[in-house]
Every structure is written in C-alpha cells, then in structure tokens.
Design a protein around this motif. Structure first.
Motif, PDB file in Angstrom:
ATOM      1  N   VAL A 110     -28.146 -19.828  -7.108  1.00  0.00           N
ATOM      2  CA  VAL A 110     -27.517 -21.137  -7.294  1.00  0.00           C
ATOM      3  C   VAL A 110     -27.770 -22.046  -6.098  1.00  0.00           C
ATOM      4  O   VAL A 110     -27.857 -23.267  -6.247  1.00  0.00           O
ATOM      5  CB  VAL A 110     -26.000 -20.981  -7.547  1.00  0.00           C
ATOM      6  CG1 VAL A 110     -25.731 -20.375  -8.918  1.00  0.00           C
ATOM      7  CG2 VAL A 110     -25.330 -20.165  -6.453  1.00  0.00           C
ATOM      8  N   ASN A 153     -19.192 -26.239  -6.226  1.00  0.00           N
ATOM      9  CA  ASN A 153     -19.621 -24.847  -6.277  1.00  0.00           C
ATOM     10  C   ASN A 153     -19.959 -24.511  -7.718  1.00  0.00           C
ATOM     11  O   ASN A 153     -19.254 -24.917  -8.638  1.00  0.00           O
ATOM     12  CB  ASN A 153     -18.530 -23.901  -5.765  1.00  0.00           C
ATOM     13  CG  ASN A 153     -18.913 -22.433  -5.933  1.00  0.00           C
ATOM     14  OD1 ASN A 153     -18.655 -21.821  -6.964  1.00  0.00           O
ATOM     15  ND2 ASN A 153     -19.517 -21.870  -4.912  1.00  0.00           N
ATOM     16  N   VAL A 154     -21.036 -23.755  -7.925  1.00  0.00           N
ATOM     17  CA  VAL A 154     -21.437 -23.308  -9.254  1.00  0.00           C
ATOM     18  C   VAL A 154     -21.463 -21.789  -9.259  1.00  0.00           C
ATOM     19  O   VAL A 154     -22.053 -21.174  -8.361  1.00  0.00           O
ATOM     20  CB  VAL A 154     -22.835 -23.845  -9.633  1.00  0.00           C
ATOM     21  CG1 VAL A 154     -23.299 -23.246 -10.960  1.00  0.00           C
ATOM     22  CG2 VAL A 154     -22.827 -25.367  -9.708  1.00  0.00           C
ATOM     23  N   CYS A 164     -25.148 -31.406 -12.871  1.00  0.00           N
ATOM     24  CA  CYS A 164     -24.071 -31.066 -11.933  1.00  0.00           C
ATOM     25  C   CYS A 164     -24.608 -30.834 -10.527  1.00  0.00           C
ATOM     26  O   CYS A 164     -24.030 -31.309  -9.535  1.00  0.00           O
ATOM     27  CB  CYS A 164     -23.328 -29.822 -12.425  1.00  0.00           C
ATOM     28  SG  CYS A 164     -22.348 -30.070 -13.924  1.00  0.00           S
ATOM     29  N   TYR A 165     -25.718 -30.106 -10.437  1.00  0.00           N
ATOM     30  CA  TYR A 165     -26.320 -29.886  -9.124  1.00  0.00           C
ATOM     31  C   TYR A 165     -26.742 -31.211  -8.485  1.00  0.00           C
ATOM     32  O   TYR A 165     -26.450 -31.479  -7.311  1.00  0.00           O
ATOM     33  CB  TYR A 165     -27.562 -29.001  -9.262  1.00  0.00           C
ATOM     34  CG  TYR A 165     -27.307 -27.528  -9.442  1.00  0.00           C
ATOM     35  CD1 TYR A 165     -26.603 -26.795  -8.495  1.00  0.00           C
ATOM     36  CD2 TYR A 165     -27.816 -26.846 -10.543  1.00  0.00           C
ATOM     37  CE1 TYR A 165     -26.399 -25.438  -8.644  1.00  0.00           C
ATOM     38  CE2 TYR A 165     -27.624 -25.481 -10.706  1.00  0.00           C
ATOM     39  CZ  TYR A 165     -26.921 -24.784  -9.753  1.00  0.00           C
ATOM     40  OH  TYR A 165     -26.718 -23.433  -9.897  1.00  0.00           O
ATOM     41  N   VAL A 182     -18.006 -25.552 -11.128  1.00  0.00           N
ATOM     42  CA  VAL A 182     -18.779 -25.470 -12.365  1.00  0.00           C
ATOM     43  C   VAL A 182     -18.952 -23.981 -12.690  1.00  0.00           C
ATOM     44  O   VAL A 182     -19.634 -23.261 -11.955  1.00  0.00           O
ATOM     45  CB  VAL A 182     -20.145 -26.150 -12.220  1.00  0.00           C
ATOM     46  CG1 VAL A 182     -20.934 -26.030 -13.521  1.00  0.00           C
ATOM     47  CG2 VAL A 182     -19.973 -27.605 -11.812  1.00  0.00           C
ATOM     48  N   GLY A 183     -18.346 -23.533 -13.773  1.00  0.00           N
ATOM     49  CA  GLY A 183     -18.402 -22.126 -14.132  1.00  0.00           C
ATOM     50  C   GLY A 183     -17.083 -21.667 -14.694  1.00  0.00           C
ATOM     51  O   GLY A 183     -16.137 -22.454 -14.863  1.00  0.00           O
ATOM     52  N   TYR A 193     -18.343 -23.486 -18.018  1.00  0.00           N
ATOM     53  CA  TYR A 193     -19.775 -23.168 -17.986  1.00  0.00           C
ATOM     54  C   TYR A 193     -20.613 -24.389 -18.329  1.00  0.00           C
ATOM     55  O   TYR A 193     -20.271 -25.179 -19.199  1.00  0.00           O
ATOM     56  CB  TYR A 193     -20.101 -22.062 -18.993  1.00  0.00           C
ATOM     57  CG  TYR A 193     -19.787 -20.661 -18.521  1.00  0.00           C
ATOM     58  CD1 TYR A 193     -20.312 -20.171 -17.326  1.00  0.00           C
ATOM     59  CD2 TYR A 193     -19.005 -19.815 -19.289  1.00  0.00           C
ATOM     60  CE1 TYR A 193     -20.027 -18.886 -16.898  1.00  0.00           C
ATOM     61  CE2 TYR A 193     -18.721 -18.522 -18.880  1.00  0.00           C
ATOM     62  CZ  TYR A 193     -19.240 -18.065 -17.683  1.00  0.00           C
ATOM     63  OH  TYR A 193     -18.966 -16.791 -17.273  1.00  0.00           O
ATOM     64  N   ARG A 194     -21.736 -24.509 -17.660  1.00  0.00           N
ATOM     65  CA  ARG A 194     -22.736 -25.514 -17.991  1.00  0.00           C
ATOM     66  C   ARG A 194     -24.107 -24.836 -17.961  1.00  0.00           C
ATOM     67  O   ARG A 194     -24.373 -23.979 -17.119  1.00  0.00           O
ATOM     68  CB  ARG A 194     -22.722 -26.674 -16.990  1.00  0.00           C
ATOM     69  CG  ARG A 194     -21.464 -27.529 -17.071  1.00  0.00           C
ATOM     70  CD  ARG A 194     -21.436 -28.362 -18.351  1.00  0.00           C
ATOM     71  NE  ARG A 194     -20.306 -29.272 -18.393  1.00  0.00           N
ATOM     72  CZ  ARG A 194     -19.127 -28.979 -18.901  1.00  0.00           C
ATOM     73  NH1 ARG A 194     -18.908 -27.770 -19.392  1.00  0.00           N
ATOM     74  NH2 ARG A 194     -18.159 -29.869 -18.913  1.00  0.00           N
ATOM     75  N   LEU A 216     -26.187 -28.407 -16.607  1.00  0.00           N
ATOM     76  CA  LEU A 216     -26.046 -27.750 -15.309  1.00  0.00           C
ATOM     77  C   LEU A 216     -26.880 -28.469 -14.258  1.00  0.00           C
ATOM     78  O   LEU A 216     -26.418 -28.692 -13.127  1.00  0.00           O
ATOM     79  CB  LEU A 216     -26.476 -26.288 -15.420  1.00  0.00           C
ATOM     80  CG  LEU A 216     -26.476 -25.468 -14.122  1.00  0.00           C
ATOM     81  CD1 LEU A 216     -25.087 -25.443 -13.497  1.00  0.00           C
ATOM     82  CD2 LEU A 216     -26.977 -24.050 -14.388  1.00  0.00           C
TER      83      LEU A 216
END
Length: 357
Positions: A262, A188-189, A243-244, A213-214, A234-235, A240
């Motif tokens: 997101v 989850n972001v 990460c996705y 992520v966050g 945070y990214r 980021l």
C-alpha cells in the motif's frame, strides 16, 4: 505449482500480489497451477479473520495434483494448512520448494492473543521455512530481522506496483473521495485490525482531516471512538486509486509490515509516506518517506516532500521485474534428478490410483 492459503475472494495485499504474479509468469511462458482454498476443499474460518477460509484435509488431493502436473518447481506462498500439507508432500518425495515471508504472523498472533509468546510463533514459522530452498523477502530490514531469528536461505524478491492504475492523474477531481474535508488529508489504506496499530495514527493531533480506507474487525470500535475520522470501507480499482491520489500524506502506523504494498501504491499516486522507524517505511528513500519514533512529526514532515519524486520512486517497481525475480528465486530439481523422481511418482500413482493410471 503455487500453493497458497491466501486467494480470492480474500481481499488483501498478498492475494493481489499473487494474482498479478501468476499473470506475469504466464506472460513469460510459464505454466502455473494454483492450489488454493477455492478449489473445493472443506474450509473453516480463521479465528478473528472470518473472511479468511482455511482448507483442511487436502494432502491426498495435493499429492495427486502434484503427480499429474509434474511441476518443475513448487512455491509455498503462505504458512497455512495448504502450505503445510504441500510441504509434507514435497518432503515425502524429496522435492525442493521455495517459500516467501509475506506476513509477520508471530506479531499478529501475539497482538490478538497476548498470552501466546512471540518466540512460540517464530518457532512455528521458522519450522515451516526451515527446509525451503529460498525464503523470499522483500525488505532489507525484514531480512536482517529474520536472520537474527535464525532463518536461513533468505533471498531478495523485488515487488511491484501497478503504476498505470495508481497514478497522480486522479488527484484534485471535483468529485474526489475526500472532497469537502479540511486539508491536509492524512490517509491510511488497509485492514482495520489491531495489528495495524491504527490508534497510534487516529489519536494524533494533526491539522486538517484523517481518513481510513478499508474494513476489518476493529472498524466499528474505532469509528465510534473517532467520529471525526472518515471511514470509507473497502475500495478497489479506480475508487482506490482516487483515494491514494487525493490524500496529502499516506500514514503507516503499523510496526509489522513485510513489504507494505500500500505504501508503494500511494507513492505511485504521488503521495508521500509517513511512518514509524520500522520495516516498510524504514526501507523507503528519505526523499519520499518521513520516518521516526514521533509519528506526528513524521506526518508533518511528509507534507513537505515532493510528490513528483514519490511518483518517480514508484516507477522502478515493475511487475515484469517482480516476476523475473520470483522465477530466478525458484528451487527446481536438475533435469536428471527430476526425471528419476517423476518415474518413481508415476509408479506410485499407478499403485495408489490404478483407475486414474
């Protein structure tokens, strides 16, 4: 003139959307002036969101800037103090404006302060949008919900994703953000806060690993409660995007999304989505998102979805189309009325600020 209480250095989806929107509007030939808390106003921190600063006492300055800039259209992006002050200026001078429903503030407030009735929150935000020429909404399900709550003048606004940054090319690199974690990886972001309903995700019995992520006010509590979950903080940018792409499923436990940028960023990276049957996940195509009342079952089903289809789905959300949609939804004055209005405003300006005139 874009008036927004959400602006850098805040880090959230609304800020990212507005910053990129301004870039695209200028590329289309529009002149854009942004009024934000970063303009030197006195600010105070928002309760429970200390990184969000609220600007106070800005009405006179907004009115003066309004008269100097003489905008063809005004957009009030957020239901914050600046938005209310600009709304009052528009109402005073009979100038039309548009708004957008970016955030389900009534649900957020009630989640943090259960003694505040949901109906009271909706009464406030409905009043803010009540004089808007167009209230921009990005999800069909959110539009239906707002119509049921008595909102009027709702218009669809197609949103966008950076398909160059968020891309499957980042997947499977040797030094990826989730290297060494057992697969599959469910991610989850976003903001780590109560309104995101993260406990519903973190408490699931799933194979492999989970990652958040966050950052946000609930991070320490959730990290202590779930020591087996990787919290990255945070990214941004390429970090980021990795990460996705390196996730196997993007999980959306939130019940309060109004767009869910997101989710589309994850799809652009080729990662399917799993979520509850709620605004956001519900609006995605079933070929790229698994939704239902059973979040665990949705997560497992998402593992079977085609990553190439996820990427193809996200490619339809271009920033140019987003900006063109936005521009069409603005509510400018017809030229003859606009000339008469600004003649009156110039006269008022000379009376109130004779030195500036």
């Amino acid at each position: 003139m874009l008036v927004t209480d959400a602006w850098a250095p805040q880090v959230n989806g609304v800020v990212r959307t507005l910053e990129r929107l301004v870039e695209e509007l200028r590329a289309l030939g529009c002149q854009v002036e942004v009024v934000s808390p970063a303009d030197g106003y006195r600010t105070i921190p928002l309760v429970t969101y200390s990184e969000i600063r609220l600007a106070l006492g800005a009405r006179d300055d907004i009115e003066a800037r309004f008269m100097r800039f003489a905008p063809d259209a005004v957009h009030l992006a957020v239901e914050g103090p600046l938005g209310w002050e600009a709304r009052a200026v528009c109402r005073k001078h009979g100038f039309p404006f548009s708004t957008c429903y970016h955030t389900q503030w009534p649900e957020y407030v009630t989640a943090r302060f259960p003694f505040v009735p949901l109906a009271a929150g909706y009464g406030v935000v409905r009043a803010f949008h009540s004089r808007s020429g167009r209230v921009m909404v990005s999800l069909d399900s959110m539009r239906e919900r707002l119509e049921a709550r008595g909102f009027r003048n709702l218009a669809h606004w197609r949103r966008a994703v950076d398909t160059e940054l968020f891309h499957p090319k980042w997947r499977g690199l040797a030094d990826g953000p989730f290297a060494g974690l057992p697969r599959p990886v469910f991610v989850n972001v976003g903001r780590v806060a109560v309104e995101k309903n993260l406990e519903a995700f973190l408490s699931l019995d799933l194979p492999g690993s989970k990652a958040i992520v966050g950052d946000g006010p609930d991070r320490e509590m959730l990290q202590a409660r779930h020591p087996d979950v990787r919290f990255t903080g945070y990214r941004t940018g390429a970090d980021l995007a990795r990460c996705y792409a390196d996730a196997d499923v993007f999980v959306v436990p939130s019940l309060t999304e109004t767009w869910g940028g997101v989710m589309v960023e994850a799809l652009a990276a080729g990662t399917p989505v799993a979520g509850f049957d709620a605004p956001g996940p519900r609006d995605l195509d079933p070929s790229v998102a698994a939704v239902g009342d059973d979040l665990r079952a949705a997560c497992l089903k998402a593992l079977t979805l085609d990553r190439a289809a996820a990427r193809a789905y996200a490619e339809q959300f271009s920033w140019r189309a987003c900006a063109e949609d936005f521009r069409r939804n603005l509510a400018p004055l017809p030229p003859p009325q606009r000339r008469r209005l600004f003649a009156r405003l110039r006269l008022l300006r000379r009376r109130r600020w004779p030195k500036a005139a």
